[in-house]
Motif scaffolding. Structure first.
Motif, PDB file in Angstrom:
ATOM      1  N   LEU A  86       0.832  -1.204   0.000  1.00  0.00           N
ATOM      2  CA  LEU A  86       0.000   0.000   0.000  1.00  0.00           C
ATOM      3  C   LEU A  86       0.868   1.255   0.000  1.00  0.00           C
ATOM      4  O   LEU A  86       0.549   2.232  -0.684  1.00  0.00           O
ATOM      5  CB  LEU A  86      -0.916  -0.015   1.227  1.00  0.00           C
ATOM      6  N   LYS A  87       1.948   1.223   0.741  1.00  0.00           N
ATOM      7  CA  LYS A  87       2.850   2.376   0.774  1.00  0.00           C
ATOM      8  C   LYS A  87       3.459   2.622  -0.601  1.00  0.00           C
ATOM      9  O   LYS A  87       3.631   3.763  -1.032  1.00  0.00           O
ATOM     10  CB  LYS A  87       3.954   2.139   1.811  1.00  0.00           C
ATOM     11  N   PHE A  88       3.772   1.533  -1.306  1.00  0.00           N
ATOM     12  CA  PHE A  88       4.301   1.641  -2.671  1.00  0.00           C
ATOM     13  C   PHE A  88       3.292   2.330  -3.579  1.00  0.00           C
ATOM     14  O   PHE A  88       3.609   3.283  -4.296  1.00  0.00           O
ATOM     15  CB  PHE A  88       4.647   0.243  -3.187  1.00  0.00           C
ATOM     16  N   THR A  89       2.051   1.880  -3.543  1.00  0.00           N
ATOM     17  CA  THR A  89       1.021   2.427  -4.434  1.00  0.00           C
ATOM     18  C   THR A  89       0.676   3.865  -4.074  1.00  0.00           C
ATOM     19  O   THR A  89       0.588   4.736  -4.952  1.00  0.00           O
ATOM     20  CB  THR A  89      -0.252   1.563  -4.375  1.00  0.00           C
ATOM     21  N   ALA A 129       6.551  14.102 -13.281  1.00  0.00           N
ATOM     22  CA  ALA A 129       7.945  13.987 -13.698  1.00  0.00           C
ATOM     23  C   ALA A 129       8.563  12.700 -13.149  1.00  0.00           C
ATOM     24  O   ALA A 129       8.410  12.383 -11.968  1.00  0.00           O
ATOM     25  CB  ALA A 129       8.735  15.197 -13.225  1.00  0.00           C
ATOM     26  N   LEU A 130       9.254  11.955 -14.001  1.00  0.00           N
ATOM     27  CA  LEU A 130       9.812  10.662 -13.596  1.00  0.00           C
ATOM     28  C   LEU A 130      10.782  10.808 -12.435  1.00  0.00           C
ATOM     29  O   LEU A 130      10.767   9.987 -11.507  1.00  0.00           O
ATOM     30  CB  LEU A 130      10.497   9.993 -14.791  1.00  0.00           C
ATOM     31  N   ILE A 131      11.603  11.831 -12.444  1.00  0.00           N
ATOM     32  CA  ILE A 131      12.574  11.997 -11.368  1.00  0.00           C
ATOM     33  C   ILE A 131      11.868  12.252 -10.045  1.00  0.00           C
ATOM     34  O   ILE A 131      12.294  11.759  -8.985  1.00  0.00           O
ATOM     35  CB  ILE A 131      13.562  13.157 -11.703  1.00  0.00           C
ATOM     36  N   ASP A 132      10.757  12.993 -10.069  1.00  0.00           N
ATOM     37  CA  ASP A 132      10.001  13.237  -8.846  1.00  0.00           C
ATOM     38  C   ASP A 132       9.330  11.958  -8.353  1.00  0.00           C
ATOM     39  O   ASP A 132       9.266  11.698  -7.141  1.00  0.00           O
ATOM     40  CB  ASP A 132       8.941  14.312  -9.073  1.00  0.00           C
ATOM     41  N   ARG A 133       8.823  11.156  -9.279  1.00  0.00           N
ATOM     42  CA  ARG A 133       8.217   9.882  -8.899  1.00  0.00           C
ATOM     43  C   ARG A 133       9.253   8.964  -8.251  1.00  0.00           C
ATOM     44  O   ARG A 133       8.983   8.304  -7.237  1.00  0.00           O
ATOM     45  CB  ARG A 133       7.619   9.187 -10.121  1.00  0.00           C
ATOM     46  N   LEU A 134      10.460   8.921  -8.809  1.00  0.00           N
ATOM     47  CA  LEU A 134      11.520   8.077  -8.251  1.00  0.00           C
ATOM     48  C   LEU A 134      11.914   8.540  -6.853  1.00  0.00           C
ATOM     49  O   LEU A 134      12.212   7.716  -5.979  1.00  0.00           O
ATOM     50  CB  LEU A 134      12.735   8.070  -9.184  1.00  0.00           C
ATOM     51  N   LYS A 135      11.911   9.845  -6.628  1.00  0.00           N
ATOM     52  CA  LYS A 135      12.237  10.364  -5.296  1.00  0.00           C
ATOM     53  C   LYS A 135      11.218   9.878  -4.267  1.00  0.00           C
ATOM     54  O   LYS A 135      11.576   9.510  -3.148  1.00  0.00           O
ATOM     55  CB  LYS A 135      12.279  11.896  -5.324  1.00  0.00           C
ATOM     56  N   TYR A 163       9.263   7.179  -4.441  1.00  0.00           N
ATOM     57  CA  TYR A 163       9.376   5.736  -4.230  1.00  0.00           C
ATOM     58  C   TYR A 163      10.641   5.371  -3.456  1.00  0.00           C
ATOM     59  O   TYR A 163      10.645   4.431  -2.661  1.00  0.00           O
ATOM     60  CB  TYR A 163       9.374   5.003  -5.577  1.00  0.00           C
ATOM     61  N   TYR A 164      11.713   6.115  -3.685  1.00  0.00           N
ATOM     62  CA  TYR A 164      12.982   5.802  -3.015  1.00  0.00           C
ATOM     63  C   TYR A 164      12.858   5.960  -1.498  1.00  0.00           C
ATOM     64  O   TYR A 164      13.557   5.301  -0.734  1.00  0.00           O
ATOM     65  CB  TYR A 164      14.086   6.716  -3.558  1.00  0.00           C
ATOM     66  N   GLY A 165      11.965   6.819  -1.063  1.00  0.00           N
ATOM     67  CA  GLY A 165      11.793   7.045   0.368  1.00  0.00           C
ATOM     68  C   GLY A 165      10.931   6.004   1.057  1.00  0.00           C
ATOM     69  O   GLY A 165      10.619   6.149   2.241  1.00  0.00           O
ATOM     70  N   CYS A 166      10.568   4.935   0.358  1.00  0.00           N
ATOM     71  CA  CYS A 166       9.702   3.909   0.950  1.00  0.00           C
ATOM     72  C   CYS A 166      10.467   2.863   1.758  1.00  0.00           C
ATOM     73  O   CYS A 166       9.844   1.954   2.323  1.00  0.00           O
ATOM     74  CB  CYS A 166       8.904   3.207  -0.149  1.00  0.00           C
ATOM     75  N   GLY A 167      11.783   2.953   1.812  1.00  0.00           N
ATOM     76  CA  GLY A 167      12.549   1.987   2.592  1.00  0.00           C
ATOM     77  C   GLY A 167      13.934   1.782   2.004  1.00  0.00           C
ATOM     78  O   GLY A 167      14.175   2.070   0.826  1.00  0.00           O
ATOM     79  N   ILE A 168      14.834   1.271   2.844  1.00  0.00           N
ATOM     80  CA  ILE A 168      16.220   1.108   2.402  1.00  0.00           C
ATOM     81  C   ILE A 168      16.306   0.167   1.211  1.00  0.00           C
ATOM     82  O   ILE A 168      16.962   0.451   0.199  1.00  0.00           O
ATOM     83  CB  ILE A 168      17.087   0.583   3.567  1.00  0.00           C
ATOM     84  N   TRP A 169      15.662  -1.002   1.325  1.00  0.00           N
ATOM     85  CA  TRP A 169      15.688  -1.966   0.229  1.00  0.00           C
ATOM     86  C   TRP A 169      14.432  -1.866  -0.629  1.00  0.00           C
ATOM     87  O   TRP A 169      14.497  -1.947  -1.854  1.00  0.00           O
ATOM     88  CB  TRP A 169      15.833  -3.388   0.770  1.00  0.00           C
ATOM     89  N   LEU A 221      13.825  -1.279  -4.847  1.00  0.00           N
ATOM     90  CA  LEU A 221      13.014  -2.197  -5.643  1.00  0.00           C
ATOM     91  C   LEU A 221      11.854  -1.461  -6.314  1.00  0.00           C
ATOM     92  O   LEU A 221      11.555  -1.699  -7.499  1.00  0.00           O
ATOM     93  CB  LEU A 221      12.474  -3.314  -4.747  1.00  0.00           C
ATOM     94  N   PHE A 222      11.214  -0.556  -5.583  1.00  0.00           N
ATOM     95  CA  PHE A 222      10.103   0.207  -6.154  1.00  0.00           C
ATOM     96  C   PHE A 222      10.586   1.080  -7.310  1.00  0.00           C
ATOM     97  O   PHE A 222       9.893   1.210  -8.329  1.00  0.00           O
ATOM     98  CB  PHE A 222       9.453   1.081  -5.079  1.00  0.00           C
ATOM     99  N   CYS A 223      11.760   1.693  -7.172  1.00  0.00           N
ATOM    100  CA  CYS A 223      12.297   2.517  -8.253  1.00  0.00           C
ATOM    101  C   CYS A 223      12.562   1.684  -9.504  1.00  0.00           C
ATOM    102  O   CYS A 223      12.294   2.138 -10.628  1.00  0.00           O
ATOM    103  CB  CYS A 223      13.587   3.210  -7.802  1.00  0.00           C
ATOM    104  N   MET A 224      13.063   0.465  -9.320  1.00  0.00           N
ATOM    105  CA  MET A 224      13.287  -0.417 -10.464  1.00  0.00           C
ATOM    106  C   MET A 224      11.970  -0.742 -11.160  1.00  0.00           C
ATOM    107  O   MET A 224      11.898  -0.764 -12.396  1.00  0.00           O
ATOM    108  CB  MET A 224      13.979  -1.701 -10.010  1.00  0.00           C
ATOM    109  N   CYS A 225      10.921  -0.994 -10.378  1.00  0.00           N
ATOM    110  CA  CYS A 225       9.611  -1.286 -10.965  1.00  0.00           C
ATOM    111  C   CYS A 225       9.110  -0.111 -11.793  1.00  0.00           C
ATOM    112  O   CYS A 225       8.567  -0.298 -12.891  1.00  0.00           O
ATOM    113  CB  CYS A 225       8.603  -1.617  -9.867  1.00  0.00           C
ATOM    114  N   VAL A 226       9.274   1.094 -11.268  1.00  0.00           N
ATOM    115  CA  VAL A 226       8.799   2.280 -11.982  1.00  0.00           C
ATOM    116  C   VAL A 226       9.585   2.484 -13.272  1.00  0.00           C
ATOM    117  O   VAL A 226       9.014   2.820 -14.321  1.00  0.00           O
ATOM    118  CB  VAL A 226       8.911   3.524 -11.082  1.00  0.00           C
TER     119      VAL A 226
END
Length: 507
Positions: free
Chosen positions: A141-144, A424-430, A432-438, A442-447
């Protein structure tokens, strides 16, 4: 401003349930308000492809593999080509997902954001924080919700739960409760609406009206309509029934529903020889719920967790006194004079049921007034209006202060107008990156993979090669020029009925 909206969830008709009914009722009311709505769900037995429901509501049944409780197998990316095709064909601008456990919902929100669409998510459930299943669900849920524009919850308790589970800013979450079509849940002494011949049971008879002026020896019927799962309190119900019947000999039970706990319920009845006092109906369709409820005096709801509980509103609308557990968002649903609350414990549930029986026999409760009171409290038209306001907010029609009630100037710079998420893709990656160390990596790779797949699909199957679907013609005058009793002009053949309404399928 009219919107083109896609409601996406694994949970829809013909499966009965609160989420299914919510999506259907909300969609039809949004159509009445001038919007275009399509529903995307998975295929059911005998139901695949495109179906039309009442009022031109189009349903896409996608043939995906179902693994558990009508939830599809999560594939992350394989849904994207079909989803993109539907979105372009229907010219969708807003994707609205429903259900924390719906794989299609989570995947649709991810793909919609990649395609540059506004997204809304409605949470209908409560989850814990300690067990393994809840931890995995909360992380998903946090990912979505890291990249969703707005979230809707069906109760304030549900909002608090969702905010904690997904680490959301509370300003991003609105509370819009479920509702009920009060005309469909009338007590037997209420007149039928025009064109309705009244309730007829499956055996051709009509239900008899239970006596309202109960004497000390009159039979009191307790109705239970629920999925027979652990979280719905079936174990609690199984333990309480023998004790309730032992203390109150003039009580009978009617239980409707199916699930893995049905065998435990049947074994309890055989062990205690209670078959003559407990009637098991099995699974019932939603349009038959009222027929079952009006046979009783009390509605018993022993749920262990509940975000809202639409069935409680339906029961009160039918003139039943409600006995339920004080869990989740249930205390927010009905006023105190309609309900007796119990702790989710066997002793307290038996005691609360006894108090409700005594209140009815002593005429301390006026259940004959419940229907009119519920009609004033809940309306799907009001739900549609409030949801429409959320859509206005996420597309920027409302100012930031007007939509959120306060300025969100201190929010992350990755947000755009009115606090909604930047594409913006870079903003989306930022985010997702804050969702956890690992998990963040993984979420950034999915995006990134999702974005590359989107670019490939745009090249491989350009939008110009996808036909645009014709919109369903708006009805002007019902029952004229060949329309049927539902005001439709179907282009296909009549297939079956949902909630008493005709369903049409394309040939």
């Amino acid at each position: 401003m009219p919107y083109n909206i896609a409601m996406v969830s694994d949970f829809f008709f013909p499966q009965p349930g609160g989420v299914e009914s919510h999506i259907y009722q909300l969609s039809t009311k949004l159509i009445d308000r001038g919007h275009k709505v399509v529903i995307i769900t998975h295929a059911y037995a005998g139901r695949t492809g495109v179906r039309y429901l009442t009022n031109g509501l189009k349903v896409y049944h996608v043939p995906f593999f179902v693994i558990y409780r009508e939830t599809t197998f999560p594939t992350v990316f394989s849904f994207f080509p079909i989803f993109r095709n539907i979105i372009i064909r229907e010219q969708i601008g807003i994707v609205h997902g429903h259900g924390s456990l719906s794989s299609l919902c989570h995947e649709a929100i991810l793909h919609a954001r990649t395609m540059g669409l506004r997204t809304v998510f409605t949470d209908h459930s409560l989850f814990g924080f300690a067990d393994a299943a809840s931890i995995l669900t909360n992380k998903l849920l946090k990912f979505t919700l890291s990249d969703v524009d707005h979230v809707i919850c069906v109760s304030h308790t549900c909002k608090e739960n969702t905010v904690l589970r997904a680490s959301l800013d509370p300003l991003m979450v609105s509370v819009i409760p479920n509702a009920v079509v009060a005309e469909n849940f009338r007590p037997l002494d209420q007149p039928s609406p025009p064109g309705d011949s009244g309730t007829v049971l499956t055996n051709g008879s009509r239900p008899s009206k239970p006596p309202q002026n109960l004497g000390p020896n009159d039979i009191i019927t307790i109705v239970v309509i629920s999925r027979l799962f652990y979280n719905k309190g079936t174990d609690l119900l199984i333990a309480a029934i023998p004790r309730i019947l032992a203390e109150h000999p003039n009580v009978r039970f009617i239980i409707a529903g199916s699930g893995p706990k049905a065998i435990d319920l049947e074994q309890m009845l055989e062990r205690n020889v209670l078959q003559d006092k407990v009637e098991l109906l099995g699974s019932v369709r939603h349009e038959e719920v009222r027929d079952v409820m009006v046979r009783g005096h009390i509605y018993l709801h022993p749920s262990l967790t509940e975000a809202f509980g639409t069935v409680l509103v339906e029961a009160a609308s039918c003139g039943l006194y409600v006995v339920t557990t004080r869990v989740g968002g249930i205390p927010e649903v009905l006023p105190a004079h309609m309900t007796t609350f119990a702790k989710p414990e066997e002793d307290d549930l038996v005691s609360a049921t006894g108090k409700a029986i005594a209140a009815l026999r002593e005429k301390k409760v006026r259940t004959d007034r419940f229907h009119e009171q519920v009609k004033l409290m809940y309306s799907w038209t009001d739900v549609a209006q409030r949801t429409e306001r959320v859509y206005d907010g996420v597309v920027g029609m409302l100012g930031e202060e007007e939509f959120y009630g306060s300025s969100s100037g201190g929010w992350s710079a990755t947000r755009g107008h009115a606090g909604v998420q930047s594409f913006a893709l870079i903003d989306r990656l930022k985010r997702y990156y804050g969702c956890g160390i690992w998990a963040g990596k993984l979420f950034c790779m999915c995006v990134i993979v999702d974005y590359l797949l989107f670019v490939f699909l745009e090249i491989r199957s350009p939008r110009s090669s996808i036909d645009i679907a014709r919109n369903w013609p708006k009805k002007s005058v019902q029952n004229q020029n060949g329309t049927n009793g539902d005001g439709l002009q179907p282009s296909g053949r009549k297939n079956e009925r949902v909630n008493g309404k005709a369903i049409y399928t394309l040939e």
